[in-house]
Structures are given as C-alpha cells and as structure tokens.
Design a protein around this motif. Structure first.
Motif, short mmCIF file in Angstrom:
data_model
loop_
_atom_site.label_atom_id
_atom_site.label_comp_id
_atom_site.label_asym_id
_atom_site.label_seq_id
_atom_site.Cartn_x
_atom_site.Cartn_y
_atom_site.Cartn_z
N LYS A 236 31.26 11.57 32.17
CA LYS A 236 30.14 12.28 32.79
C LYS A 236 29.22 12.83 31.71
CE LYS A 236 29.13 15.87 36.21
NZ LYS A 236 29.70 16.90 37.11
N GLY A 237 27.93 12.64 31.91
CA GLY A 237 26.95 13.10 30.92
C GLY A 237 26.77 12.15 29.77
N GLY A 238 27.35 10.95 29.87
CA GLY A 238 27.19 9.95 28.81
C GLY A 238 28.01 10.24 27.58
N LYS A 239 29.00 11.11 27.71
CA LYS A 239 29.82 11.45 26.56
C LYS A 239 30.79 10.32 26.22
CE LYS A 239 29.74 16.44 27.43
NZ LYS A 239 30.58 17.65 27.69
N ALA A 240 31.17 10.27 24.97
CA ALA A 240 32.15 9.29 24.49
C ALA A 240 33.49 9.96 24.32
CB ALA A 240 31.69 8.69 23.17
N VAL A 241 34.55 9.15 24.38
CA VAL A 241 35.91 9.66 24.20
C VAL A 241 36.19 9.69 22.71
CG1 VAL A 241 38.35 9.33 24.70
CG2 VAL A 241 36.63 8.71 26.41
N ALA A 242 36.30 10.89 22.13
CA ALA A 242 36.62 11.04 20.72
C ALA A 242 38.13 11.05 20.52
CB ALA A 242 35.99 12.32 20.18
N ASP A 243 38.54 10.98 19.25
CA ASP A 243 39.98 10.95 18.95
C ASP A 243 40.69 12.21 19.42
OD1 ASP A 243 39.57 8.51 17.84
OD2 ASP A 243 39.74 9.13 15.75
N ASP A 244 40.00 13.36 19.35
CA ASP A 244 40.64 14.62 19.71
C ASP A 244 40.31 15.07 21.13
OD1 ASP A 244 38.01 15.06 19.28
OD2 ASP A 244 38.26 16.82 17.98
N THR A 245 39.67 14.18 21.92
CA THR A 245 39.33 14.54 23.30
C THR A 245 40.60 14.67 24.14
OG1 THR A 245 37.19 13.41 23.16
CG2 THR A 245 38.07 13.83 25.36
N ALA A 246 40.72 15.81 24.90
CA ALA A 246 41.86 16.01 25.80
C ALA A 246 41.63 15.20 27.07
CB ALA A 246 42.03 17.49 26.12
N LEU A 247 42.50 14.23 27.35
CA LEU A 247 42.30 13.33 28.48
C LEU A 247 42.42 14.05 29.82
CD1 LEU A 247 44.26 10.19 27.21
CD2 LEU A 247 41.83 10.70 27.00
N GLU A 248 43.15 15.18 29.85
CA GLU A 248 43.38 15.88 31.11
C GLU A 248 42.13 16.56 31.62
OE1 GLU A 248 46.70 19.01 32.97
OE2 GLU A 248 46.52 18.71 30.81
N THR A 249 41.25 16.99 30.71
CA THR A 249 40.08 17.77 31.10
C THR A 249 38.74 17.06 30.84
OG1 THR A 249 40.01 18.81 28.89
CG2 THR A 249 41.29 19.93 30.63
N CYS A 250 38.79 15.78 30.39
CA CYS A 250 37.53 15.10 30.02
C CYS A 250 36.85 14.43 31.21
CB CYS A 250 37.77 14.09 28.91
SG CYS A 250 38.74 12.67 29.44
N GLY A 251 37.49 14.40 32.38
CA GLY A 251 36.84 13.82 33.56
C GLY A 251 37.35 12.46 33.93
N LEU A 252 38.50 12.02 33.38
CA LEU A 252 39.04 10.70 33.71
C LEU A 252 39.47 10.63 35.18
CD1 LEU A 252 41.22 9.62 30.64
CD2 LEU A 252 38.97 8.80 31.30
N GLU A 253 40.03 11.73 35.71
CA GLU A 253 40.51 11.73 37.09
C GLU A 253 39.34 11.52 38.05
OE1 GLU A 253 43.23 14.51 40.07
OE2 GLU A 253 42.88 15.11 37.98
N GLU A 254 38.23 12.20 37.81
CA GLU A 254 37.04 12.04 38.65
C GLU A 254 36.49 10.62 38.55
OE1 GLU A 254 32.56 14.01 39.16
OE2 GLU A 254 34.02 14.85 37.72
N LEU A 255 36.56 10.04 37.34
CA LEU A 255 36.09 8.66 37.12
C LEU A 255 36.93 7.67 37.92
CD1 LEU A 255 33.86 7.43 35.19
CD2 LEU A 255 35.73 6.80 33.68
N ALA A 256 38.25 7.93 37.96
CA ALA A 256 39.15 7.05 38.70
C ALA A 256 38.91 7.14 40.20
CB ALA A 256 40.60 7.38 38.35
N LYS A 257 38.63 8.35 40.70
CA LYS A 257 38.39 8.52 42.13
C LYS A 257 37.14 7.77 42.57
CE LYS A 257 40.60 13.04 42.66
NZ LYS A 257 40.37 14.48 42.95
N LYS A 258 36.11 7.71 41.71
CA LYS A 258 34.86 7.00 42.04
C LYS A 258 34.96 5.51 41.75
CE LYS A 258 31.89 10.99 41.23
NZ LYS A 258 30.73 11.52 40.44
N ASN A 259 36.16 5.07 41.30
CA ASN A 259 36.41 3.65 40.99
C ASN A 259 35.44 3.12 39.91
OD1 ASN A 259 37.94 1.34 41.28
ND2 ASN A 259 36.60 0.48 42.88
N LYS A 260 35.12 3.98 38.96
CA LYS A 260 34.27 3.58 37.84
C LYS A 260 35.14 3.26 36.63
CE LYS A 260 30.10 6.08 39.19
NZ LYS A 260 29.07 7.06 38.76
N LYS A 261 34.55 2.57 35.65
CA LYS A 261 35.31 2.11 34.49
C LYS A 261 34.72 2.67 33.20
CE LYS A 261 36.60 -2.31 36.59
NZ LYS A 261 36.58 -3.79 36.45
N LEU A 262 35.61 2.81 32.22
CA LEU A 262 35.16 3.14 30.87
C LEU A 262 34.61 1.89 30.20
CD1 LEU A 262 38.06 5.44 29.55
CD2 LEU A 262 35.73 6.14 30.11
#
Length: 438
Positions: free
Chosen positions: A49-75
C-alpha cells in the motif's frame, strides 16, 4: 506460526508463496531465492500500500500483506539470475591518455615497424621488408645462425656471408620486438663492405641511389649460399632444350636460378608474356659438326617451383651512346617505364614441364570443377543470367534451345554436342605453389 498465502509475479512467472508473517522481508526474499535462484540482495519486492517496497528489515506482520492477500493482489518481484557485470580487474588505459612517444607504438602494435632511411637506402629497406614477410626465411636464419654467432668478417667471403646472415637474423629479431622504427646500421655497413657498389657516392658526398633488384639478388644469393634451406626456398629449376637448325644438333641442360625474369619488350603487357620472352632462348654455341659457333634456339620449362617465387621485371638496360651524345661519352643505364600487369594469384601451369604438370593436374582439376559448380549455381539462381550466357554461344535458335534446356534442367546442345564450359581465366587452377616476393 501464522502463515499467509501470497501471490508473487516475477516476469512471466506467477508464484504462490506460503509466508510466515512473523518474519522479516529478508526471510521472504530468502524463500523466493529458493524458488527462483535470484540472490536475496538482488530481489526487489513492490506492491504494498502506498507503493512501498519490502525492505530487508520490513516486519511482514504489519506491512499490509494480509490486506493484499484479501484483495487477491500480488507482489511484483524484480531481479535477475544473470551474473553481475564486474568492474575490470585492471584499469583500462586509452591510447589518447598515453604519453605522446607511446601513442604511436600502441596504435602500430599489429604492424611491423619500419626501417629508418639512412640516405637513399629505400632500395635496401624494401628488400628487407619483403624478406622479413617470409616466416620460413626467418626460421632458416635462426637455425643456420646459432645464438653464439659473432658475425666476424675476418676470414674472407665465407665469413662475410655468415656475417651477413647473422646480421639479417639479428635485424629481423629487432623488428619483431621493436615498437618503433629500426635503424639497420650494422646490416648496411656489412652490405657495403661485401658489395662496394652500394657504397658509391655521388655529387656532394651523398650516397647514390641503387637498384632494388641488384640488392635483392646480392642478399638472397649470399643467404642461399650460407643456408641450403634458404636456397631451397627460392630455387627454380629450368630444363633448357636448344636445337640448331643448321646442324640439327641438340643441347639439353638443367639450370638453377633464384629469380624468374620477366623481359619487357614492346609487345609485353602482362607478367606471363614477359616470362615467355625470357624463357625463349637463342644462343651461339660451339658446334662439333660445323667446327665453329652456330645459332641454337629453343626454350626452357620450369621443372621445380619454389615455395617463394621471385619474379624479376627487367626494367634496367644498358643504353649505348648515340651520335647525338657528346663525343667520348659512354652509355649508361636506362629504365623501361612500360606498364606490366600481374594477377593477385599467379598460375604457372603453362610454364612448367610435362612431369610437373602431372603433379599439378589433380589439384588443378579439383579447383576448376569447384569453380564450375559455383558458377552453375550462380547461373541457376538467376535464370536471366543463364539465358544471357547461353545466348552468347550463337544464334536465336541456340538461345531457344538453351532456354528450353534451362526449363527442363538439362544442358544445352550446341553444334550437335553437349556444351563444354572451359574456364580460361588465368587464375584458374592456382595449384602452383608460387608467391611473388619482390
């Protein structure tokens, strides 16, 4: 351990990855490395969300992956398995950045260096450059003149020949390793010592110009006497047969020479024509029958072709003094300025004896057949060119026959028989192992 199914698009591939959301971005990249082979440090993941990239230290639990999965969107994954282009191990130096004295050497490294003109010595330099271009000659000099040769010229003509051969070898080695023009002081001094005509001085104390052929003959002759391998490299064998019309006597002789002359007359326009003139012989010889000198006529044929054939265009002749010249004046050398053409590949077939022709015939036939096949392939690829070629054979009726034969794929029938195409180009059958050296 909370798991989440995430879609990842990488180029044309679509991946389904089961992600542990308790990890970091580096854990996800490592997982993708096992699937794609792209190293983690070269993987870039986008689509949050917001065009952000996944960095090495990005926490996967809070970065918005769950919302991305619900909308059936892909990285979106970017990265390549190709090796990274490395910087050169050594710094690249451009010719323009070199000092001025090194720029010429760098730009000429694929060429042999020249020879310094020491005062009208262009005749000698040109001969040496031609000889240097013969690898077999350089190898023979290395074999003949051992590394311990001193080049001393105190023991007469034989030592003089060895000294000249050693000087030639040393000069060629210097040319091979030098990046700048070579000055042949030692060679020139020996040449003038052994052959004083090249030391002639004209007006003003300047060394006179000389004939390159005379210089070539003296150098090659000396080297050939010193090394049998060099003699075999240039030696031409001639079978001379003469006959006297007056007494019917015949003389047969085998000659060996290091050059083949091309005599230039008013009728000579081509190298081969000059060879024919030079190979025709007319001599006055002693007749045992007549008890006096009689005229013998005949010709010579080549019985051995050398690996290197030297063709001598005889341009210098002695011009006798005429009535218009000052009283007491002697004749002098004059130069024939007539233009004489020569082919890039010389065919010596017509100048050799029958025994040598038998040796050359197989390779000659193969070459002519190959040229015939190539010519026919070109003609068949262009029917108009084939028709034009056949039209040259004769009348319209013959051209019609040629066209019909072309359509049916058969050879044309001219003068009641099958057409024979004979290659008359002088370069045909270049089986003669000859090459012009000077």
């Amino acid at each position: 351990m909370p798991l989440l199914q995430i879609g990842v698009k990488w180029g044309k591939e679509a991946l389904e990855v089961e992600v542990d959301t308790s990890g970091t971005g580096l854990d996800l990249k490592t997982q993708l490395f096992s699937l794609t082979g792209v190293p983690p440090d070269r993987i870039k993941l986008m689509g949050l969300k917001g065009g952000k990239a996944v960095a090495d230290d990005t926490a996967l639990e809070t970065c918005g992956l769950e919302e991305l999965a619900k909308k059936n969107k892909k990285l979106m994954m970017m990265g390549s398995t190709a090796a990274v282009i490395q910087a050169p191990a050594t710094e690249i130096t451009f010719v323009e950045d070199l000092p001025e004295d090194e720029q010429m050497a760098a730009s000429m490294k694929n060429f042999s260096p020249g020879l310094t003109n020491l005062g009208n010595t262009c005749y000698m330099n040109s001969c040496l450059q031609c000889l240097y271009a013969i690898p077999e000659l350089r190898a023979a000099l290395e074999e003949t003149c051992g590394a311990g040769s001193s080049g001393d010229n105190s023991a007469g003509n034989n030592a003089g020949g060895r000294a000249l051969a050693t000087a030639t070898r040393d000069l060629f080695n210097e040319i091979k390793t030098s990046n700048a023009a070579v000055t042949p002081f030692r060679f020139l001094a020996l040449l003038r010592q052994l052959f004083p005509q090249f030391a002639q001085v004209g007006q003003g104390g300047v060394y006179s110009q000389q004939d390159a052929e005379e210089c070539w003959s003296q150098i090659v002759g000396s080297l050939a006497r010193e090394a049998p391998a060099i003699h075999d490299l240039f030696a031409i064998h001639l079978d001379m047969k003469l006959r006297s019309e007056e007494t019917s006597e015949e003389r047969v002789e085998t000659l060996t020479q290091l050059t083949l002359k091309c005599n230039i007359t008013i009728d000579v326009n081509h190298l081969g024509e000059g060879f024919k003139v030079a190979l025709n012989e007319e001599r006055e010889l002693r007749s045992e029958i007549a008890g006096r000198d009689v005229v013998f006529r005949g010709n010579s044929l080549v019985s051995r072709l050398p690996p290197v054939l030297t063709a001598h265009l005889v341009r210098m002749f002695y011009k006798q003094a005429s009535n218009l010249d000052a009283e007491g004046s002697a004749g002098n050398k004059a130069k024939i300025l007539r233009s004489v053409t020569f082919p890039e590949r010389l065919d010596m077939y017509e100048f050799v004896c029958d025994a040598l022709k038998e040796t050359l015939d197989p390779a000659r036939r193969d070459k002519i057949e190959a040229e015939e096949i190539e010519a026919m392939a070109r003609l068949k690829a262009d029917p108009r060119a084939q028709l034009n070629a056949e039209v040259k054979a004769g009348t319209k009726e013959e051209a019609d026959k040629a066209l019909e034969a072309m359509k049916t794929g058969e050879s044309s029938d001219i003068d009641g028989g099958s057409t024979k195409r004979v290659k008359t180009d002088e370069s045909a059958g270049g089986a003669a192992p000859s090459a012009g050296a000077g």
